[in-house]
Design a protein around this motif. Sequence first.
Motif, PDB file in Angstrom:
ATOM      1  N   GLY A 127     -29.839  85.002  12.872  1.00  0.00           N
ATOM      2  CA  GLY A 127     -30.549  83.513  13.021  1.00  0.00           C
ATOM      3  C   GLY A 127     -30.731  82.944  11.791  1.00  0.00           C
ATOM      4  N   MET A 128     -31.388  84.060  10.738  1.00  0.00           N
ATOM      5  CA  MET A 128     -31.567  83.549   9.506  1.00  0.00           C
ATOM      6  C   MET A 128     -30.541  83.061   8.488  1.00  0.00           C
ATOM      7  SD  MET A 128     -35.158  86.218   8.654  1.00  0.00           S
ATOM      8  CE  MET A 128     -34.540  87.654   9.305  1.00  0.00           C
ATOM      9  N   THR A 162     -23.647  71.830   9.119  1.00  0.00           N
ATOM     10  CA  THR A 162     -24.373  71.168   7.978  1.00  0.00           C
ATOM     11  C   THR A 162     -25.790  70.808   8.805  1.00  0.00           C
ATOM     12  OG1 THR A 162     -23.529  69.002   8.570  1.00  0.00           O
ATOM     13  CG2 THR A 162     -22.641  70.314   6.559  1.00  0.00           C
ATOM     14  N   HIS A 163     -26.167  70.836   9.884  1.00  0.00           N
ATOM     15  CA  HIS A 163     -27.443  70.383  10.672  1.00  0.00           C
ATOM     16  C   HIS A 163     -27.560  71.420  11.594  1.00  0.00           C
ATOM     17  CE1 HIS A 163     -26.076  66.552   9.091  1.00  0.00           C
ATOM     18  NE2 HIS A 163     -27.182  66.096   9.059  1.00  0.00           N
ATOM     19  N   TYR A 164     -29.089  71.438  12.080  1.00  0.00           N
ATOM     20  CA  TYR A 164     -29.382  72.279  13.192  1.00  0.00           C
ATOM     21  C   TYR A 164     -30.763  71.715  13.538  1.00  0.00           C
ATOM     22  CZ  TYR A 164     -32.499  74.166   9.870  1.00  0.00           C
ATOM     23  OH  TYR A 164     -33.497  74.548   8.994  1.00  0.00           O
ATOM     24  N   HIS A 165     -31.068  71.941  14.761  1.00  0.00           N
ATOM     25  CA  HIS A 165     -32.486  71.681  15.216  1.00  0.00           C
ATOM     26  C   HIS A 165     -32.639  72.828  16.608  1.00  0.00           C
ATOM     27  CE1 HIS A 165     -31.066  70.299  19.433  1.00  0.00           C
ATOM     28  NE2 HIS A 165     -30.145  69.692  18.794  1.00  0.00           N
ATOM     29  N   THR A 166     -33.820  72.889  16.607  1.00  0.00           N
ATOM     30  CA  THR A 166     -34.524  73.932  17.583  1.00  0.00           C
ATOM     31  C   THR A 166     -34.145  73.181  18.933  1.00  0.00           C
ATOM     32  OG1 THR A 166     -36.583  72.935  18.032  1.00  0.00           O
ATOM     33  CG2 THR A 166     -36.414  74.313  16.200  1.00  0.00           C
ATOM     34  N   ARG A 214     -26.175  63.747  19.631  1.00  0.00           N
ATOM     35  CA  ARG A 214     -25.370  63.212  20.644  1.00  0.00           C
ATOM     36  C   ARG A 214     -24.280  62.924  20.190  1.00  0.00           C
ATOM     37  NH1 ARG A 214     -30.455  61.329  22.371  1.00  0.00           N
ATOM     38  NH2 ARG A 214     -30.191  59.078  21.447  1.00  0.00           N
ATOM     39  N   VAL A 215     -23.875  62.784  18.655  1.00  0.00           N
ATOM     40  CA  VAL A 215     -22.536  62.259  18.071  1.00  0.00           C
ATOM     41  C   VAL A 215     -22.005  63.291  17.238  1.00  0.00           C
ATOM     42  CG1 VAL A 215     -22.957  60.039  18.470  1.00  0.00           C
ATOM     43  CG2 VAL A 215     -23.646  61.303  16.176  1.00  0.00           C
ATOM     44  N   TYR A 216     -22.901  64.342  16.866  1.00  0.00           N
ATOM     45  CA  TYR A 216     -22.222  65.359  15.830  1.00  0.00           C
ATOM     46  C   TYR A 216     -21.769  66.522  16.859  1.00  0.00           C
ATOM     47  CZ  TYR A 216     -24.669  63.425  11.911  1.00  0.00           C
ATOM     48  OH  TYR A 216     -25.321  62.486  10.884  1.00  0.00           O
ATOM     49  N   PRO A 217     -20.359  67.160  16.391  1.00  0.00           N
ATOM     50  CA  PRO A 217     -20.061  68.068  17.538  1.00  0.00           C
ATOM     51  C   PRO A 217     -20.924  69.476  17.261  1.00  0.00           C
ATOM     52  CG  PRO A 217     -18.682  67.679  15.365  1.00  0.00           C
ATOM     53  CD  PRO A 217     -19.444  66.755  15.553  1.00  0.00           C
ATOM     54  N   ARG A 218     -21.269  69.989  18.214  1.00  0.00           N
ATOM     55  CA  ARG A 218     -21.850  71.463  18.015  1.00  0.00           C
ATOM     56  C   ARG A 218     -20.846  72.447  17.687  1.00  0.00           C
ATOM     57  NH1 ARG A 218     -25.754  73.108  22.893  1.00  0.00           N
ATOM     58  NH2 ARG A 218     -26.855  71.193  22.582  1.00  0.00           N
ATOM     59  N   HIS A 254     -31.938  77.938  17.671  1.00  0.00           N
ATOM     60  CA  HIS A 254     -31.355  76.941  17.217  1.00  0.00           C
ATOM     61  C   HIS A 254     -29.857  76.446  17.720  1.00  0.00           C
ATOM     62  CE1 HIS A 254     -34.285  78.014  13.768  1.00  0.00           C
ATOM     63  NE2 HIS A 254     -34.296  76.542  13.859  1.00  0.00           N
ATOM     64  N   HIS A 255     -29.801  74.975  17.832  1.00  0.00           N
ATOM     65  CA  HIS A 255     -28.428  74.527  18.005  1.00  0.00           C
ATOM     66  C   HIS A 255     -27.874  74.245  16.555  1.00  0.00           C
ATOM     67  CE1 HIS A 255     -28.729  74.907  22.217  1.00  0.00           C
ATOM     68  NE2 HIS A 255     -29.609  73.936  22.184  1.00  0.00           N
ATOM     69  N   PHE A 256     -26.434  74.375  16.282  1.00  0.00           N
ATOM     70  CA  PHE A 256     -25.962  74.016  14.948  1.00  0.00           C
ATOM     71  C   PHE A 256     -24.733  73.097  15.161  1.00  0.00           C
ATOM     72  CE2 PHE A 256     -28.061  77.985  14.443  1.00  0.00           C
ATOM     73  CZ  PHE A 256     -28.332  78.141  13.235  1.00  0.00           C
TER      74      PHE A 256
END
Length: 221
Positions: free
Chosen positions: A108-109, A185-189, A198-202, A209-211
């Motif tokens: 994860g790190m 390029t993005h993540y959130h808990t 809702r628009v960026y592909p996971r 975290h989700h990326f």
Amino acid sequence: MMKNMFRAALAVALMLGFVSAAAADQVLASRLGAVLGQERQALSVVPDNRLSALTSLPPAPERGVSTRSGVRYDRTFLASQPKADGGAQWRCLSEALYFEARGETVRGMFAVGEVILNRVDSGLFPDSLCSVINQGTGRKYACQFTYTCDGLAETIAEPRAWDRVGKVARMLMDGAPRNLTSGATHYHTRAVNPSWARVYPRTTSIGSHHFYRKPTRTASN
């Protein structure tokens, strides 16, 4: 199992004086040779590719090892690495990992670190680690990494965690492979749900975290 039973019977016979030590050795050698011959004969009918598959180590990724640099995503591997240090860019990355991911697994790190380096390389964000990490800092709801604008003091209070994230930062900066998040390029808990998710592909989910990967605009868009 049969070999063990034969050895036991021979040992009893030797102890009771039914056979001499030399005779026992000769009988044992003969019997073991016959057993090994049977095993070789059995193996001779197994196709070479099947035998190789049965006796080879699994592929490196299945063992948690990077095929490119030997990185293994576990704390035992991390603990075996030398103490890390570096300049301002290393410290920026280490701080981001400390405040954003120190409670995560080693995988994860590394994943959070990948996102930061992916941003540096993308052309859509600033071109240095410190600039990426501090982008938007000081503007309400505009910071890219929460710890830079949450109003809390940025105090390093866990030396062992700092040591771990410093090593991760050093390895990423030194060229460790970035193959965990598929270019995210993005993540959130998992505890939040930002509108852009809702628009960026996971690309993947690791730990808490989700990326995501920011869509690339083309001339036809």
